[in-house]
Scaffold this active site. Structure first.
Site, PDB file in Angstrom:
ATOM      1  N   ILE A 108       2.427  -3.136  10.928  1.00 53.09           N
ATOM      2  CA  ILE A 108       1.963  -4.201  11.820  1.00 53.09           C
ATOM      3  C   ILE A 108       2.517  -3.932  13.213  1.00 53.09           C
ATOM      4  O   ILE A 108       3.682  -3.560  13.375  1.00 53.09           O
ATOM      5  CB  ILE A 108       2.386  -5.600  11.304  1.00 53.09           C
ATOM      6  CG1 ILE A 108       1.832  -6.701  12.224  1.00 53.09           C
ATOM      7  CG2 ILE A 108       3.901  -5.715  11.154  1.00 53.09           C
ATOM      8  CD1 ILE A 108       1.977  -8.108  11.643  1.00 53.09           C
ATOM      9  N   ILE A 114       7.087  -1.500  11.353  1.00 59.97           N
ATOM     10  CA  ILE A 114       6.746  -2.108  12.632  1.00 59.97           C
ATOM     11  C   ILE A 114       6.210  -1.025  13.556  1.00 59.97           C
ATOM     12  O   ILE A 114       6.866  -0.005  13.780  1.00 59.97           O
ATOM     13  CB  ILE A 114       7.973  -2.792  13.264  1.00 59.97           C
ATOM     14  CG1 ILE A 114       8.641  -3.747  12.262  1.00 59.97           C
ATOM     15  CG2 ILE A 114       7.558  -3.520  14.539  1.00 59.97           C
ATOM     16  CD1 ILE A 114       7.725  -4.828  11.708  1.00 59.97           C
ATOM     17  N   LYS A 115       5.019  -1.253  14.083  1.00 60.40           N
ATOM     18  CA  LYS A 115       4.402  -0.274  14.980  1.00 60.40           C
ATOM     19  C   LYS A 115       4.852  -0.521  16.420  1.00 60.40           C
ATOM     20  O   LYS A 115       4.688  -1.617  16.951  1.00 60.40           O
ATOM     21  CB  LYS A 115       2.873  -0.346  14.894  1.00 60.40           C
ATOM     22  CG  LYS A 115       2.313   0.152  13.579  1.00 60.40           C
ATOM     23  CD  LYS A 115       0.795   0.046  13.522  1.00 60.40           C
ATOM     24  CE  LYS A 115       0.133   1.195  14.243  1.00 60.40           C
ATOM     25  NZ  LYS A 115      -1.340   1.182  14.036  1.00 60.40           N
ATOM     26  N   ILE A 116       5.407   0.517  17.008  1.00 60.10           N
ATOM     27  CA  ILE A 116       5.850   0.475  18.403  1.00 60.10           C
ATOM     28  C   ILE A 116       5.133   1.587  19.152  1.00 60.10           C
ATOM     29  O   ILE A 116       5.146   2.738  18.716  1.00 60.10           O
ATOM     30  CB  ILE A 116       7.377   0.665  18.502  1.00 60.10           C
ATOM     31  CG1 ILE A 116       8.102  -0.489  17.800  1.00 60.10           C
ATOM     32  CG2 ILE A 116       7.816   0.771  19.963  1.00 60.10           C
ATOM     33  CD1 ILE A 116       9.615  -0.337  17.770  1.00 60.10           C
TER      34      ILE A 116
END
Length: 378
Positions: A114, A145-147
């Site tokens: 996400i 976690i998408k960064i």
């Protein structure tokens, strides 16, 4: 219509070659209909990626979200809160469905990604805060976690990895930026180790975007109009990805990595993203067939997944033997006056902007729905 084909031999072969198949899509309908579970059971899908555009399409359709929207309207939540509650609910449900895969693979797969709010792509501290909040909200060990791999995203990656949170680094287009991403990951592992965090619990993938590179460079090759330019169409994206894998092999054989590996650290796997073919002149499984290498992930839209199952040509490693040709192809593009650095910078800027627009559209659609159900939608 969401369907599951019975043609899975190619997908099994792809998995056997060391490529983890992730689905680049998620919706409430896909979860509640049992389709995601079917894809996991019958099509070798072992992970899911999402992005603002995917959620905009899913939630914007309204299908499956009516009851939650009505509840949120009654509670009087803000639009931003509503969007986060809906998206994290989907990710949490998908993570639960994929939990057996996560357990069976020791956390390597069974992952659901996400993304942080794309409006924060150039704000390091806000990205860190958002990543921590998302990990807390989803509250599942198999979330990633998408960064984004923007300049501001790089120190955020180090900080979040250093906290023991698994990260999917997204929007990587250039080889230089990819090396910076791997450096940020290793720095995060070193920070986590210094803090006494178990490195075995940290996983990461680096999402290297493929088809958009061809879309932009092919457009410039067409303008050049020469036979040499025509012969290079459809080659730049694969060359770029193959050289990224070469960089991956180099970095994860280096001294920094060998110092971390005994502590249980995991390599940050290359993930091929944007693998749906955009040019109808190319085979629709091009970016699957030609990017087979051990220890990689290919996240694909359902159409590409089905095409690979039906007529993909999986015939062993198609990456590691092609480094010299890849360098030659990119050099030939440069000789035609097409700047690699200019193209990848443009693609990064456009990708961030595209996700910002999708997020804005999603917020607007949810605000409209909340107002329609009696909330003020502010």
């Amino acid at each position: 219509m969401i369907t599951v084909s019975n043609t899975v031999e190619n997908l099994e072969r792809l998995s056997d070659e060391g490529v983890s198949i992730w689905l680049d899509d998620l919706s409430r309908k896909r979860i509640t209909s049992g389709n995601l579970a079917e894809l996991i059971a019958h099509k070798h899908v072992v992970g899911v990626t999402t992005n603002p555009s995917i959620f905009q399409a899913a939630i914007g359709s309204g299908e499956g979200y009516e009851e939650q929207l009505a509840d949120l309207a009654v509670r009087g939540v803000t639009v931003d809160e509503a969007v986060r509650m809906m998206t994290t609910a989907d990710v949490r449900a998908a993570a639960d469905i994929l939990r057996p895969v996560y357990d069976a693979t020791g956390g390597r797969d069974g992952r659901v990604s996400i993304e942080v709010d794309p409006r924060l792509a150039h704000d390091t501290e806000a990205t860190i805060a958002e990543a921590k909040q998302l990990a807390w909200l989803v509250d599942r060990p198999n979330v990633m976690i998408k960064i984004p791999a923007t300049k501001a995203g790089l120190p955020a990656i180090t900080e979040v990895i250093g906290l023991g949170i698994s990260v999917n680094v997204t929007l990587i287009f250039s080889l230089e930026r990819y090396r910076e991403v791997m450096d940020a990951y290793l720095a995060g592992l070193e920070r986590a180790q210094a803090a006494g965090i178990d490195l075995a619990g940290i996983h990461s993938v680096a999402s290297f975007f493929v088809s958009r590179v061809d879309s932009e460079i092919d457009k410039r090759l067409a303008k050049a109009g020469t036979d040499d330019a025509q012969a290079l169409k459809g080659k730049a994206a694969l060359a770029n990805a193959r050289l990224a894998y070469e960089a991956y092999e180099e970095v994860f054989a280096g001294e920094r990595w060998t110092a971390l590996a005994p502590a249980g650290a995991h390599k940050q796997r290359p993930l091929w993203a944007s693998t749906g073919v955009k040019d109808p002149a190319y085979k629709d499984t091009l970016y699957v067939d030609e990017l087979v290498a051990p220890g990689t992930v290919n996240t694909m839209p359902e159409g590409t997944l089905n095409a690979t199952a039906d007529h993909g040509d999986i015939h062993g490693d198609t990456v590691t033997g092609g480094y010299a040709q890849a360098r030659a192809d990119l050099a030939a593009v440069e000789r035609l006056g097409i700047s690699y650095d200019e193209v990848v910078k443009q693609l990064e800027d456009e990708a961030v902007a595209k996700f910002e627009v999708a997020w804005g559209d999603l917020l607007e659609a949810v605000a409209t729905s909340l107002r329609g159900k009696g909330a003020d939608g502010e």
